[in-house]
Design an enzyme around this catalytic site. Structure first.
Site, PDB file in Angstrom:
ATOM      1  N   HIS A  98     -21.464  42.643  -7.611  1.00 38.80           N
ATOM      2  CA  HIS A  98     -21.082  41.464  -8.284  1.00 38.80           C
ATOM      3  C   HIS A  98     -22.462  41.453  -9.429  1.00 38.80           C
ATOM      4  O   HIS A  98     -23.659  40.885  -9.413  1.00 38.80           O
ATOM      5  CB  HIS A  98     -21.245  40.267  -7.597  1.00 38.80           C
ATOM      6  CG  HIS A  98     -20.723  38.959  -8.278  1.00 38.80           C
ATOM      7  ND1 HIS A  98     -20.508  38.832  -9.662  1.00 38.80           N
ATOM      8  CD2 HIS A  98     -20.458  37.859  -7.986  1.00 38.80           C
ATOM      9  CE1 HIS A  98     -20.337  37.773 -10.272  1.00 38.80           C
ATOM     10  NE2 HIS A  98     -20.154  36.979  -8.998  1.00 38.80           N
ATOM     11  N   LYS A 118       5.151  41.378 -10.597  1.00 39.04           N
ATOM     12  CA  LYS A 118       6.624  42.071 -10.572  1.00 39.04           C
ATOM     13  C   LYS A 118       6.082  43.699 -10.301  1.00 39.04           C
ATOM     14  O   LYS A 118       7.105  44.401 -10.408  1.00 39.04           O
ATOM     15  CB  LYS A 118       6.833  42.033 -12.195  1.00 39.04           C
ATOM     16  CG  LYS A 118       7.357  40.659 -12.587  1.00 39.04           C
ATOM     17  CD  LYS A 118       7.736  41.018 -14.256  1.00 39.04           C
ATOM     18  CE  LYS A 118       7.352  39.474 -14.724  1.00 39.04           C
ATOM     19  NZ  LYS A 118       7.227  39.596 -16.190  1.00 39.04           N
ATOM     20  N   ARG A 131     -17.765  29.723 -10.980  1.00 40.75           N
ATOM     21  CA  ARG A 131     -18.894  30.027 -11.983  1.00 40.75           C
ATOM     22  C   ARG A 131     -18.707  31.056 -12.970  1.00 40.75           C
ATOM     23  O   ARG A 131     -19.093  31.048 -14.075  1.00 40.75           O
ATOM     24  CB  ARG A 131     -20.260  30.332 -10.946  1.00 40.75           C
ATOM     25  CG  ARG A 131     -20.750  28.956 -10.649  1.00 40.75           C
ATOM     26  CD  ARG A 131     -21.293  29.178  -9.355  1.00 40.75           C
ATOM     27  NE  ARG A 131     -20.289  29.258  -8.078  1.00 40.75           N
ATOM     28  CZ  ARG A 131     -19.604  28.275  -7.831  1.00 40.75           C
ATOM     29  NH1 ARG A 131     -20.220  27.085  -8.104  1.00 40.75           N
ATOM     30  NH2 ARG A 131     -18.494  28.304  -7.089  1.00 40.75           N
ATOM     31  N   THR A 132     -18.152  32.243 -12.102  1.00 40.42           N
ATOM     32  CA  THR A 132     -17.956  33.520 -13.144  1.00 40.42           C
ATOM     33  C   THR A 132     -17.214  33.586 -14.141  1.00 40.42           C
ATOM     34  O   THR A 132     -17.523  33.437 -15.408  1.00 40.42           O
ATOM     35  CB  THR A 132     -17.721  34.912 -12.014  1.00 40.42           C
ATOM     36  OG1 THR A 132     -18.604  34.503 -11.042  1.00 40.42           O
ATOM     37  CG2 THR A 132     -18.063  36.146 -13.064  1.00 40.42           C
ATOM     38  N   ARG A 177     -12.144  40.369 -11.844  1.00 45.03           N
ATOM     39  CA  ARG A 177     -12.444  40.398 -10.503  1.00 45.03           C
ATOM     40  C   ARG A 177     -11.143  40.690  -9.790  1.00 45.03           C
ATOM     41  O   ARG A 177     -10.155  40.284 -10.007  1.00 45.03           O
ATOM     42  CB  ARG A 177     -12.950  38.789 -10.374  1.00 45.03           C
ATOM     43  CG  ARG A 177     -13.049  38.578  -8.740  1.00 45.03           C
ATOM     44  CD  ARG A 177     -13.623  37.153  -8.411  1.00 45.03           C
ATOM     45  NE  ARG A 177     -15.275  36.959  -8.745  1.00 45.03           N
ATOM     46  CZ  ARG A 177     -15.851  36.171  -8.408  1.00 45.03           C
ATOM     47  NH1 ARG A 177     -15.161  34.888  -7.713  1.00 45.03           N
ATOM     48  NH2 ARG A 177     -17.143  35.977  -8.862  1.00 45.03           N
TER      49      ARG A 177
HETATM   50  N1   CP Z   1     -21.354  33.039  -7.714  1.00 42.34           N
HETATM   51  C1   CP Z   1     -20.008  33.177  -7.884  1.00 42.34           C
HETATM   52  O1   CP Z   1     -19.536  34.455  -8.144  1.00 42.34           O
HETATM   53  O2   CP Z   1     -19.273  32.204  -7.910  1.00 42.34           O
HETATM   54  P1   CP Z   1     -17.849  32.158  -8.233  1.00 42.34           P
HETATM   55  O3   CP Z   1     -16.832  32.758  -7.066  1.00 42.34           O
HETATM   56  O4   CP Z   1     -17.090  30.823  -8.382  1.00 42.34           O
HETATM   57  O5   CP Z   1     -17.337  32.874  -9.414  1.00 42.34           O
END
Ligand code: CP
Length: 310
Positions: free
Chosen positions: A137, A88, A59-60, A109
């Site tokens: 998040h 590396k 999603r993100t 991320r």
């Molecule tokens: N909700 C969320 O962060 O989903 P993903 O881990 O798929 O990005």
């Protein structure tokens, strides 16, 4: 009006001002109307977003990429760290300094808490945290807030239950700080081993928020306007046996919802494993797929605001 977010990083929700939060939500609503009407203003034509994902994401990453495409901008991506020069031995600091020369904004991320802050400290372009380990998040919390506002029609006067892995779940850390700004009662539902970190709960209480901690999901379901289920975060457990013991701690099914308020909104950041039975999907309050879709206008708003293209 000039954006108060132009040039800023989005790393956590707690430092956002109320005005910045209002601006993000209203800009997202504007972009959602544009999307619904089929308009594409190409506000970010000529701009590049670098997506650096060192943990799995559906999603993100994809909603950020979709958001950038909808705004007319371009995307460069590290979707699998094994294909980057991190293998590396390149440091994150060096990598983001290099990427700063390729892009106008970085979305990242990483598995380590605090890593987005470190990246932001190393570069002068905006950095957006797409999840830093068990830290925060923020963009998920913003789309969650947008979803609650749309589904419930307001953000004040609500009882919101956050249930599951509150220790490791970065989405609930970020969301609790946003909800604390409103007239909200929070119910934290978790096994004792997975309680919300005390620094967050204490901070919320100091802000005057009513916080109830419980292990009982059924009672929380009955008392809530919004029920936010979360996955037990297998990847954060040091002891696999403890994960096995806790993984089925909470499973929401249709029977449990029979005593819920008829207007309840059921949310989950997704992916779900077994926390919400598929039979719940037919409930009119099951908002988790609508919630995921709200990621696009919220992330369009964030990209446009931090780059001054709103
Ligand atoms: N909700 C969320 O962060 O989903 P993903 O881990 O798929 O990005």
């Amino acid at each position: 009006m000039a954006s108060t977010l132009h040039g800023k990083d989005i790393l956590r929700t707690d430092p956002l001002t109320d005005a910045e939060l209002d601006l993000i939500l209203s800009t997202a609503a504007h972009f959602e109307r544009e999307l619904d009407s089929g308009q594409h203003a190409n506000r970010m034509a000529g701009q590049v977003m670098a997506a650096m994902f060192f943990e799995p994401s559906t999603r993100t990453r994809l909603s950020f990429e979709a958001a950038m495409h909808r705004l007319g901008g371009d995307v460069i991506t590290i979707a699998d760290p094994k294909t980057s020069s991190a293998v590396k031995g390149e440091s994150m600091g060096d990598a983001v300094r290099v990427i700063e020369g390729y892009a106008d904004v970085i979305v990242m991320r990483r598995p380590r808490k605090g890593s987005a802050q470190e990246a932001a400290d190393a570069v002068s372009i905006p950095v957006i945290n797409g999840g830093d380990g068990a830290g925060q998040h923020p963009t998920q919390a913003l789309l969650d807030t947008y979803t609650i506002q749309k589904e419930q029609g307001a953000l004040d006067g609500l009882t919101v239950a956050l249930a599951g892995d509150l220790k490791n779940g970065r989405t609930v850390h970020s969301l609790a700080y946003v909800l604390a700004r409103f007239d909200t009662e929070l119910i934290f539902v978790s096994p004792p081993q997975l309680r919300m970190p005390a620094r967050i709960t204490d901070g919320l209480r100091e802000m005057g928020v009513t916080v109830i901690e419980t292990e009982g999901l059924a009672d929380a379901v009955q008392e809530s306007d919004v029920l936010y289920m979360t996955r037990i975060q297998k990847e954060r457990f040091e002891d696999p046996e403890e994960y096995e013991r806790l993984k089925g701690a909470y499973v929401l099914d249709s029977a449990m919802l029979e005593l819920a308020r008829p207007t309840i909104t059921i949310m989950h950041p997704l992916p779900r494993v077994n926390e919400i039975k598929p039979e719940v999907d037919a409930h009119p309050g099951a908002a988790y797929f609508r919630q995921a879709h709200n990621g696009v206008p919220i992330r369009m708003a964030l990209l446009a605001l931090v780059t001054g293209r709103n």
